[in-house]
Design a protein around this motif. Structure first.
Motif, PDB file in Angstrom:
ATOM      1  N   VAL A 130       0.803  -1.262  -0.094  1.00 17.38           N
ATOM      2  CA  VAL A 130       0.122   0.115  -0.076  1.00 17.38           C
ATOM      3  C   VAL A 130       0.850   1.280  -0.141  1.00 17.38           C
ATOM      4  O   VAL A 130       0.236   2.433   0.335  1.00 17.38           O
ATOM      5  CB  VAL A 130      -0.687   0.175   1.264  1.00 17.38           C
ATOM      6  N   TYR A 131       2.068   1.326  -0.291  1.00 20.81           N
ATOM      7  CA  TYR A 131       2.973   2.464  -0.365  1.00 20.81           C
ATOM      8  C   TYR A 131       3.164   2.940   0.932  1.00 20.81           C
ATOM      9  O   TYR A 131       3.064   4.208   1.086  1.00 20.81           O
ATOM     10  CB  TYR A 131       1.999   3.614  -1.226  1.00 20.81           C
ATOM     11  N   ALA A 132       3.048   2.130   2.169  1.00 25.15           N
ATOM     12  CA  ALA A 132       3.264   2.798   3.293  1.00 25.15           C
ATOM     13  C   ALA A 132       4.796   2.881   3.566  1.00 25.15           C
ATOM     14  O   ALA A 132       5.062   3.735   4.505  1.00 25.15           O
ATOM     15  CB  ALA A 132       2.651   1.528   4.213  1.00 25.15           C
ATOM     16  N   THR A 133       5.475   2.223   2.866  1.00 23.61           N
ATOM     17  CA  THR A 133       7.031   2.368   3.005  1.00 23.61           C
ATOM     18  C   THR A 133       7.559   2.614   1.535  1.00 23.61           C
ATOM     19  O   THR A 133       6.971   1.975   0.848  1.00 23.61           O
ATOM     20  CB  THR A 133       7.660   1.160   3.830  1.00 23.61           C
ATOM     21  N   PHE A 134       8.449   3.661   1.633  1.00 23.52           N
ATOM     22  CA  PHE A 134       8.817   4.044   0.222  1.00 23.52           C
ATOM     23  C   PHE A 134      10.185   4.638   0.259  1.00 23.52           C
ATOM     24  O   PHE A 134      10.666   4.987   1.465  1.00 23.52           O
ATOM     25  CB  PHE A 134       8.024   5.015  -0.440  1.00 23.52           C
ATOM     26  N   LYS A 135      10.949   4.872  -0.544  1.00 23.17           N
ATOM     27  CA  LYS A 135      12.313   5.570  -0.372  1.00 23.17           C
ATOM     28  C   LYS A 135      11.967   7.020  -1.145  1.00 23.17           C
ATOM     29  O   LYS A 135      11.637   7.158  -2.266  1.00 23.17           O
ATOM     30  CB  LYS A 135      13.306   4.635  -1.140  1.00 23.17           C
ATOM     31  N   ASN A 136      12.275   7.960  -0.382  1.00 25.70           N
ATOM     32  CA  ASN A 136      12.215   9.279  -1.004  1.00 25.70           C
ATOM     33  C   ASN A 136      13.453   9.780  -1.910  1.00 25.70           C
ATOM     34  O   ASN A 136      14.401   8.922  -1.942  1.00 25.70           O
ATOM     35  CB  ASN A 136      11.765  10.398   0.102  1.00 25.70           C
TER      36      ASN A 136
END
Lengths: 266, 685, 521
Positions: free
Chosen positions: A121-127
């Protein structure tokens, strides 16, 4: 529809597709797994194991800065206490030939994070600055990312953390309290980065490396933790990361962590 | 089909918009939607002194409105230079601990039952003043028991000393913490005074005799800094660190060599090494000739300490002892350090430094005077109080003797007719008292103290409290100040204490530290210590005499093997519980043992052979029993433990001290003392 | 001439349009996620790949349902008059006796017991929902335990139905006729519990819609969502379509509220040859469509594990291994269900020893196949001797989990092989005994895949431990109880053996099969 116009239509589609794939990949966004290495910041950390004494000041400073849950004997026994930065003991037993290393292990902030790959769900992502983030309000608590992390650097809130009223005044207002059922992890004190950027913007100057230091790097009495912009090749962090003593944990898995360790010894 | 301009433009527009979208779309999805806590006021930064232990590190506190919400070390403070130790980092938890005492409490019902009646400060101080006055200390042969925890030269203790002197012409007993204190008895006996300061960073070889200095050094931050300096100091050779200890401590893990030794036999090993130095002629003859007294006798007394005898007694192989002696020869400056163990062990270890020539200006051990020592010499833990019938009134200043030395102090407290405690938490001692006077936590208190940094520079720390008091507590110094005023029959003005503090600040040359919140909180004193060799012995030199006396009186034979108690108990203090405090703070309980990832529990480290002999496996609960009693702990079986030694950490096992500490773990100090090794036996639960 | 439409027609029509809407939403969702992921600069390719496979499937389902609905409700005058439904033989009466008759004491006791267990499970879940997952035995590092094991296990069993009945239909195995429906029901019911266990496992079940609102199709969990949803819809349709003629029989027999239900579901079926032809064509299409879906389901379930880098999870063999294991446990579950039904409803005439023998033969084949895959997996690990992998290997073979591991090997291979390769296969009891062992063993296999890898992570080096709490055990028991209860309810509403197919088999099969065999030579 006449034959001619249908053909035209397909031709237009084909032309569009050709243009689409001929245009550089970047416009359509490289996958989030590769940071823009040339522009902007890329935050990383170097921990000198020859200076670190395992005193755990960094661990406590991190817990205080990030409003970490208070434990209890039961949670300690159940192994449910959360420490975003923990000291990893690496043993070679024997008597008296014993050897032990004490390795502070925050989230390794990988360039190819296995946790980001599997989040549904896109709760963790790399910015874009390389920090692997965590969105508590979107996390559904499936714990897939926790199981995918080879360093076991992610943690789960098994219940709502309880805070006695008296201690609520001392909570850091920049860091949200996590609700139950969501995953959390070290974010390189990202709230400090946001603050530093705001200040730099207000003072109309570029961001300096010394403006943004996570709590662990700030508190280390031996100055074993050096934090900075890996894209600034002459900065301390980038320079130390190129040291011949440098190594990464689980290097052969290809996660490319941005936390570098320096071996003990000369 | 032709590609018309229009179709191209259309395509371009679509692509253009498509590629421009990533930015704003990313914002919505990838921006963390955090829910920060509601804003509560303006943000300020205040410089203050940590105060969680006697080291005196500088700290910068972040405040929102009147609440402290964050801390960091002060970057330029000479003691910590921006670093913090775990206790300092947990100072916020100390301040906002939910079980702090919020106002003076008077005992109701029996001692220790925990029934309290809140009273006002006036009443409390008047009551205590009455008790003190009625005791008539000047006339009768009774003592006023002013006890404090550490020999810090600070405002509170200065005022306590003044009070004790005023009341009974006496001084303040300092409890100390033998596992982490310097060998004051050795200093006192061999230098004639306790003003000896060790700059570890000056050494090239650092040999520690059961002093876990990375964990138990009284100035933790400086110890960690020193380690970094020893390893990677700029423009200096890398130091060689040897740890001689019964247990594989953190210091042993970070050392270059760990030598396992039987508990209590460090002195024997030291004297065996001394014999090696003298036999090989590898000692500093100049220092010995010019600055020591009693060397010839000392040399003769070393006959017994052969390599073979040492190996038998200590369990260290002859080869290792010989190699260690060689290291001492080849790596200079060399330093031998130890904790405040038995006087014999202290002196034997410290004597090595005299032989190595490590004492004096430019050398690791610095002597000098520090101005007046407020608290006088720190008495040996073994010393009994001076032949009086006991204490009439006990005033415990921020110390917990009933936890740290229960066998020694419990009878004393029980006999004393009136016990008052100054403490911010309900410790065991406070629980047992008749009157509790709650003091500020370090973040609320005034700081005015003198320190000597590890490099030998004298510093005065001066700061006001970072936040205003949360509850109806008072600065510890103010309590003693008020008592003294009350005893003198004067009325206490509200502003009297702050005025006194400001006066002291001015006297010490630190007036401007009061003016701004962001001011530096420290001053260097002009003089550094260690510029000359100072001995206060009758001979004016380094004395071997007391060591010889100790040798004659208690010849160190092999530690008696008892059938009943076959194991040796080795006590150690994890950094989280340094000085025996810290168990009331959850974050410190989380870091109880980084080496074993143990948290929130007391554990005992056993060798597999020992464990097998008793049928114990890793993680099982066991009883450890000495002739004084028994405790229940979790056994950890490690092949790096020393056979027939049980290592147990000090710090947990409280029966009071707040919700997190109460009932957690077990207190080995109930069955043993810190400054001597105890024999125990072990059994499965 | 205007035909007077009954009320059921309009309800069915709106249901059909509802399905169209659903199919359109599914396709639309894929398009939307593709656009969003593309705008985010994330890898958007998985979305069209999935969309292109799954979207058209839903369109296919819609077409199938439409053609059936059309055939049964429109242009009926053009069709030859349907002969009246022949009366049921006394043998066939046994098949609808459970439906028509009132349940006996045995049924009520069973229902009461199962209901109580289900209530306990509901209570247990309420504890978990309120307090969080702290009530389970999960911890750091064992973040997955019973729930994920059950998820994989139940999804595995779901392969029983559809795969068996679909494959057997396609290869024209006539003996399938009396068992297809019981198999299909298992699938439909157990699939819901499988997916339900994932929801039980979530830390924030209140946010489960985030999977659709913010879904990332790079994540294997999303592949699970797509695949399982498709499989559920497909299985339901595949259960429903062959059920229609039997519902028509019931519609003509019952009175009361159930007549309304059957009328609604029967789609105005009158058994004309045209209707039968369309029906058979729809079943054939669904049978072919369902097989790749079913294979994909357990493959993507295995991908949840194999797409990570964790030792003994990251294995290339997991895809086929899980599918084989699923079919294996599915057949076992089917045998057990059939044995119970045979006993409870006196279906000895329909569920004959030959059925158990044939299924037993299939079970034997799957057992050997399962053993082969397991052997490959462990031999490869052992031979490679990579330290991280070997820690887990020894944990399972000689360490803490050795008792469970070797029990699994015995119950999944040794016992079934022994029973089924011997004359015991000829008996019903032999195959049932083997199946019970297989079900238990396969549950253990799932557990041993999930937990040991987590117990011993790469870092930190400390070994963890896991014991399920009462909540997890209650929910497991509750799922089993609820499944059994729903299955029993189904048997009370619909005949568990397909009446029309058996009848058709009796009438036409012998001739067809002889014809076919003659063609071989």
């Amino acid at each position: 529809m006449s034959k001619a116009t249908r053909r035209d239509f397909f031709k237009k589609c084909a032309a569009g597709l050709v243009v689409l794939f001929a245009v550089p990949k970047k416009i359509f966004g490289a996958a989030l797994s590769h940071a823009s290495k040339s522009q902007g910041h890329r935050w990383g950390m170097v921990i000198d194991l020859d200076k670190c004494t395992g005193c755990s000041a960094c661990v406590v400073a991190c817990s205080v800065e990030n409003n970490q849950m208070l434990g209890s004997p039961k949670e300690a026994a159940d192994k449910r206490i959360i420490q975003w930065l923990k000291i990893l003991p690496v043993d070679q037993d024997g008597h008296p030939q014993a050897r032990q290393r004490l390795i502070p292990m925050p989230c390794q902030q990988c360039e190819n994070p296995p946790c980001v790959k599997v989040c549904p769900v896109y709760a963790t992502f790399k910015n874009e600055e390389g920090i692997v983030g965590q969105v508590y309000s979107r996390c559904i608590g499936c714990r897939y990312c926790v199981n995918a992390c080879p360093y076991t650097c992610k943690f789960f809130n098994w219940k709502t953390p309880l805070w006695p009223d008296e201690m609520r005044t001392g909570l850091n207002p920049d860091v949200s309290l996590r609700p139950k059922g969501v995953v959390e992890k070290c974010l390189f004190c990202h709230h400090r980065l946001q603050r530093a950027k705001e200040e730099a913007r207000a003072e109309r100057r570029p961001l300096r490396e010394s403006d943004y230091q996570p709590a662990c790097a700030e508190s280390c009495p031996a100055k074993a933790i050096v934090f900075g912009d890996l894209n600034d090749l002459e900065g301390d962090a980038a320079r130390l990361a190129r040291s011949p003593r440098a190594f990464h944990l689980l290097e052969d898995l290809g996660t490319e962590p941005k936390v570098t360790y320096l071996n003990e010894g000369t | 089909m032709e590609i018309t301009r229009r179709s191209l433009l259309k395509l371009g527009a679509i692509l253009g918009i498509g590629s421009a979208l990533p930015g704003c779309a990313k914002e919505t999805v990838l921006k963390p939607k955090e829910e920060p806590l509601p804003p509560r006021g303006e943000e300020t930064f205040v410089s203050t002194i940590c105060g969680m232990c006697p080291a005196g590190c500088g700290m910068r506190v972040r405040k929102i409105g009147e609440s402290a919400v964050g801390l960091a070390g002060s970057r330029d403070h000479p003691v910590n230079q921006g670093g913090l130790c775990p206790k300092g980092a947990a100072a916020l938890q100390e301040l906002y601990h939910p079980d702090r005492i919020r106002g003076p409490l008077l005992r109701q019902g029996d001692r220790g039952k925990g029934a309290w009646q809140p009273v006002s400060w006036d009443e409390a101080l008047r009551l205590l003043a009455d008790k003190i006055a009625k005791a008539g200390f000047q006339k009768r042969n009774k003592s006023f028991g002013a006890i404090t925890g550490s020999p810090t030269q600070d405002l509170g203790r200065e005022l306590l000393r003044n009070l004790a002197h005023e009341v009974a012409g006496g001084g303040v007993s300092v409890l100390g913490f033998p596992i982490g204190d310097p060998p004051f008895d050795a200093y006192g006996n061999m230098h004639g005074n306790q003003n000896v300061f060790l700059d570890i960073t000056k050494s090239r070889l650092l040999v520690s005799f059961s002093f876990d200095w990375l964990g138990a050094h009284p100035s933790s931050v400086e110890a960690q800094r020193a380690y970094a300096e020893l390893r990677r100091g700029f423009n200096r050779p890398r130091a060689h660190i040897v740890q001689i200890e019964p247990r594989f401590s953190v210091t042993a893990a970070k050392a270059d060599e760990w030598i396992a030794i039987r508990p209590g036999t460090e002195g024997f090993l030291a004297l065996a090494l001394a014999r090696q130095f003298i036999q090989n002629g590898t000692y500093d003859k100049d220092f010995v000739t010019d600055h020591t007294h009693g060397f010839e006798e000392f040399k003769k007394s070393l006959e017994v300490f052969s390599l073979e005898a040492a190996s038998r007694v200590t369990g260290v192989s002859e080869e290792n002892i010989r190699l260690l002696a060689m290291k001492f020869f080849s790596l200079k400056p060399a330093v031998a350090i130890g904790p405040r163990d038995t006087p014999f062990n202290q002196m034997a270890v410290y004597a090595l430094n005299a032989l190595l020539g490590s004492i004096g200006p430019g050398r690791p051990f610095l002597t000098g005077s520090f101005g007046e020592n407020i608290l006088g010499e720190t008495a040996s833990p073994d010393a009994r109080n001076d032949g009086n019938d006991g204490f009439e009134v006990i005033l415990a200043d921020r110390v917990n003797p009933l936890f740290l030395e229960p066998s020694k102090w419990r009878p004393v407290f029980e006999k004393a007719p009136f016990v008052a405690t100054v403490s911010s938490h309900l410790t065991e001692t406070a629980q047992f008292s008749d009157l509790i006077l709650p003091c500020h936590t370090p973040l609320e208190a005034w700081h005015l103290s003198r320190h000597v940094s590890m490099q030998g520079s004298r510093i005065i720390n001066a700061a006001r409290g970072a936040v205003g008091p949360l509850y109806d507590t008072r600065d510890a110094g103010e309590i003693y100040f008020s008592l003294k005023t009350a005893l003198a029959g004067q009325k206490m003005e509200a502003e009297a204490f702050p005025a006194y503090v400001k006066g002291r600040f001015r006297e010490l040359g630190a007036p401007k530290l009061l003016e701004q919140d962001n001011a530096e909180t420290w001053l260097s004193e002009a003089k550094t210590i260690g510029q000359s060799l100072v001995f206060s012995t009758p001979s004016g030199k380094f004395e071997f005499g007391p060591l010889l006396k100790s040798l004659r009186e208690n010849p160190p034979t092999q530690t008696s093997r008892s059938e009943d108690f076959p194991l040796s108990l080795y006590l150690f203090a994890p950094l989280a519980f340094s000085r025996g405090e810290g168990a009331h703070l959850p974050y410190l309980l989380d870091i109880a043992c980084p080496q074993l990832e143990e948290m929130w529990a007391t554990w005992a480290e056993l060798h597999p052979d020992t464990a097998q002999a008793y049928g114990i496996s890793d993680g099982e609960t066991v009883w450890i029993e000495s002739h004084q009693g028994k405790i229940k702990v979790k056994a950890r079986v490690l092949s790096r433990a020393t056979p027939w030694v049980v290592s147990v950490p000090v710090g947990l096992g409280h029966t009071a001290y707040g919700r997190w500490a109460k009932g957690l773990g077990a207190n080995p100090l109930e069955i043993a003392s810190m400054n001597r090794s105890e024999r125990v036996r072990i059994a499965l639960l | 001439m205007k035909i007077k439409r009954r009320w059921a027609f309009f309800v069915q029509l709106s249901g059909l349009f509802g399905f169209y809407l659903f199919a359109a939403t599914v396709n639309g969702w894929f398009v939307w996620r593709a656009v969003v992921l593309y705008r985010l600069g994330d890898a958007w390719l998985p979305v069209p790949v999935f969309g292109v496979l799954i979207g058209p499937l839903f369109i296919l389902f819609a077409v199938v349902l439409t053609s059936l609905f059309y055939a049964t409700n429109f242009n009926k005058q053009a069709q030859p008059f349907a002969p009246p439904t022949p009366a049921l033989t006394p043998e066939e009466e046994t098949l609808i006796r459970p439906v028509l008759g009132l349940p006996g004491a045995g049924f009520w006791t069973l229902a009461g017991l199962l209901g109580a267990i289900v209530l306990l499970a509901v209570f247990a879940y309420s504890r978990q929902f309120i307090q969080g997952l702290a009530v389970t035995g999960l911890n750091n590092p064992v973040f997955w335990g019973f729930y994920i094991t059950n998820f994989v296990f139940f999804i595995g069993i779901s392969h029983a139905g559809t795969l068996i009945s679909a494959i057997l239909r396609i290869v024209n195995a006539e003996w399938r006729r009396s068992i297809t429906r019981s198999a299909e029901v298992i699938t439909v019911l157990v699939l819901s519990f499988g997916a339900g266990n994932i929801l039980l496992d979530l830390g924030r079940p209140d946010r489960m819609l985030n999977v659709f609102l913010h879904g990332r199709l790079q994540s294997p969990l999303l592949w699970d969502v797509c695949s399982i949803t498709t499989y559920l819809i497909a299985s339901t349709i595949y259960l429903y379509i062959p059920l229609i003629p039997d519902i028509a029989i019931l519609r003509d027999r019952v009175r009361g509220w159930r007549k309304l239900l059957y009328e609604l579901l029967a789609l105005n079926w009158s058994g004309t040859p045209r209707e039968i032809k369309v029906l058979e064509k729809c079943i054939a299409i669904m049978a072919i469509a369902v097989i790749p879906i079913a294979v994909s389901v357990h493959t993507v379930v295995s991908y949840v594990f194999s797409m990570t880098v964790q030792p003994m999870w990251h294995s290339a063999i997991f895809g086929p291994y899980f599918v084989v294991g699923a079919i294996f446990s599915g057949i076992a579950a089917l045998i057990i269900a059939m044995a119970i039904l045979r006993r409870a409803y006196r279906l000895e005439a329909y569920l004959k020893p030959v059925h158990f023998q044939n299924l037993g033969a299939l079970l034997l084949v799957m057992s050997c196949l399962w053993f082969y895959f397991t052997f490959c997996e462990y031999l490869t690990t052992w031979y490679g001797n990579i330290p991280d992998h070997m820690t887990i290997f020894y944990l399972k073979l000689t360490g803490k989990y050795a008792p469970l591991f070797w029990t699994m090997v015995v119950t999944c291979f040794v016992v079934p092989f022994g029973l089924l390769a011997s004359p015991w296969r000829k008996t019903v009891w032999g195959t049932v005994a083997a199946s019970v062992g297989v079900c238990a063993g396969m549950w253990l296999e799932r557990f041993l895949i999930v937990v040991p890898t987590l117990v011993r992570p790469r870092l930190p080096y400390a070994t963890g431990s896991y014991w399920p709490s009462w909540v997890e055990i209650s929910l497991f028991a509750g799922c089993l109880a609820a499944f059994t209860l729903l299955y029993a309810l189904f048997t009370r509403l619909f005949p568990i053996v397909s009446i029309w197919e058996v009848r058709e088999g009796k009438k036409h099969a012998v001739a067809e099969v002889s014809e076919r065999i003659r063609g071989y030579f």
